[in-house]
Scaffold this motif. Structure first.
Motif, PDB file in Angstrom:
ATOM      1  N   GLU A 101       0.692  -1.550  -0.093  1.00 14.44           N
ATOM      2  CA  GLU A 101      -0.047  -0.091  -0.110  1.00 14.44           C
ATOM      3  C   GLU A 101       0.740   1.295  -0.165  1.00 14.44           C
ATOM      4  O   GLU A 101       2.014   1.270   0.628  1.00 14.44           O
ATOM      5  N   GLY A 103       0.877   5.108   1.411  1.00 10.89           N
ATOM      6  CA  GLY A 103      -0.063   5.833   2.277  1.00 10.89           C
ATOM      7  C   GLY A 103       0.949   6.783   3.240  1.00 10.89           C
ATOM      8  O   GLY A 103       2.051   6.927   2.926  1.00 10.89           O
ATOM      9  N   GLY A 138      -2.306  -0.890  -3.248  1.00 16.46           N
ATOM     10  CA  GLY A 138      -3.500  -0.473  -2.542  1.00 16.46           C
ATOM     11  C   GLY A 138      -3.233   0.966  -2.133  1.00 16.46           C
ATOM     12  O   GLY A 138      -2.302   1.557  -1.692  1.00 16.46           O
ATOM     13  N   ARG A 140      -5.583   3.891   0.734  1.00 19.56           N
ATOM     14  CA  ARG A 140      -6.738   3.920   1.709  1.00 19.56           C
ATOM     15  C   ARG A 140      -6.770   5.357   2.139  1.00 19.56           C
ATOM     16  O   ARG A 140      -5.798   6.060   2.437  1.00 19.56           O
ATOM     17  N   ASP A 142      -9.262   8.468   4.980  1.00 26.98           N
ATOM     18  CA  ASP A 142     -10.495   8.580   5.629  1.00 26.98           C
ATOM     19  C   ASP A 142     -11.612   8.819   4.637  1.00 26.98           C
ATOM     20  O   ASP A 142     -11.420   9.422   3.895  1.00 26.98           O
ATOM     21  N   ILE A 163     -14.468   0.481   4.115  1.00 27.68           N
ATOM     22  CA  ILE A 163     -14.257  -0.659   5.488  1.00 27.68           C
ATOM     23  C   ILE A 163     -14.737   0.394   6.623  1.00 27.68           C
ATOM     24  O   ILE A 163     -14.263   1.412   6.977  1.00 27.68           O
ATOM     25  N   HIS A 166     -13.215   1.458  10.810  1.00 23.32           N
ATOM     26  CA  HIS A 166     -11.908   0.794  10.393  1.00 23.32           C
ATOM     27  C   HIS A 166     -10.978   1.044  11.390  1.00 23.32           C
ATOM     28  O   HIS A 166     -10.164   0.393  11.682  1.00 23.32           O
ATOM     29  N   ASP A 176     -14.403   5.510   9.180  1.00 26.17           N
ATOM     30  CA  ASP A 176     -14.565   4.620   7.861  1.00 26.17           C
ATOM     31  C   ASP A 176     -13.372   4.966   6.780  1.00 26.17           C
ATOM     32  O   ASP A 176     -13.162   6.025   6.670  1.00 26.17           O
ATOM     33  N   SER A 177     -13.037   3.931   6.421  1.00 22.90           N
ATOM     34  CA  SER A 177     -11.789   3.949   5.239  1.00 22.90           C
ATOM     35  C   SER A 177     -12.381   3.775   3.832  1.00 22.90           C
ATOM     36  O   SER A 177     -12.993   2.623   3.836  1.00 22.90           O
ATOM     37  N   ILE A 178     -11.894   4.295   2.980  1.00 24.86           N
ATOM     38  CA  ILE A 178     -12.253   4.070   1.442  1.00 24.86           C
ATOM     39  C   ILE A 178     -10.898   3.238   0.911  1.00 24.86           C
ATOM     40  O   ILE A 178      -9.815   3.586   1.286  1.00 24.86           O
ATOM     41  N   LEU A 179     -11.217   2.195   0.497  1.00 26.36           N
ATOM     42  CA  LEU A 179     -10.145   1.463  -0.256  1.00 26.36           C
ATOM     43  C   LEU A 179     -10.046   1.647  -1.720  1.00 26.36           C
ATOM     44  O   LEU A 179     -11.259   1.461  -2.449  1.00 26.36           O
ATOM     45  N   SER A 181      -7.555   0.820  -5.422  1.00 29.49           N
ATOM     46  CA  SER A 181      -6.209   0.097  -5.713  1.00 29.49           C
ATOM     47  C   SER A 181      -5.816   0.457  -7.368  1.00 29.49           C
ATOM     48  O   SER A 181      -6.597   0.897  -8.132  1.00 29.49           O
TER      49      SER A 181
END
Length: 199
Positions: A101, A103, A138, A140, A142, A163, A166, A176-179, A181
């Motif tokens: 990932e 980030g 990937g 991620r 907020d 998610i 999360h 909440d996390s947005i995923l 990729s």
């Protein structure tokens, strides 16, 4: 088949705009002004670096994770201004699964919206897919962080979902996390060329 990632390697990434190199303990002084004067940088981050002690803790966590082979933090230098701009890292590195990932990315306010982020992401994705032979990268964020989500979509990321509840945030709330990729074949077939056109 494992990826070709090595936590001991000094990955130096550079183009006409930026230089990215491995974060070191000596970079504390280079990032301290952000920690002291721009606390909102970490508004959505589960690990903040506000204040002198906050930055020390933030860097200690990152460098320990690098020693363990789990993460690989970079410091970002803006060659146009001659100043350090921020930091980013590879994390959740899975050599066996050929996945990682990108980030913990942040920039000082004056560097946002300048185009610098696209250069950083291009160099990181090029390294991940072409040199390290990762099959998946990937991202991620907020789910409320509209600026970050828009930036990820603009470089070619596909949204995979949310998610829920999360991560625990420093203020005690949960995010909440947005995923999102990018896959290696997507990079090769279209994402790379589209991103080059935006640089």
């Amino acid at each position: 088949m494992n990826s070709k990632f090595s936590p001991e390697t000094d990955y130096i990434l550079e183009d006409d705009w930026i230089l990215m190199r491995p974060l070191t303990t000596e970079d504390y002084k280079n990032l301290l002004p952000f920690a002291l004067y721009e606390p909102n940088i970490w508004k959505y981050s589960p690990v903040g670096a506000q204040g002198a002690d906050g930055l020390r803790n933030y860097m200690d966590i990152a460098l320990k994770a690098q020693l363990e082979g789990k993460e690989y933090p970079f410091i970002i230098y803006d060659k146009k201004t001659g100043e350090y701009a921020g930091s980013t890292r590879f994390y959740d590195i899975q050599p066996v699964n050929q996945a990682l990932e990108i980030g913990y990315t942040w920039y000082g306010e004056k560097f946002r919206g300048t185009g610098l982020n696209k250069h950083c992401k291009f160099l990181l994705l090029q390294l991940a897919f072409e040199e390290l032979d990762m099959k998946r990268v990937g991202f991620r964020a907020d789910a409320r962080n509209e600026r970050s989500i828009a930036a990820m979509k603009s470089i070619g990321c596909t949204v995979e979902g949310i998610i829920r509840s999360h991560l625990l945030l420093p203020d005690g709330s949960r995010r909440d996390s947005i995923l999102l990729s990018i896959l290696q074949h997507e990079w090769q077939q279209e994402v790379k060329e589209k991103l080059i056109a935006k640089l």
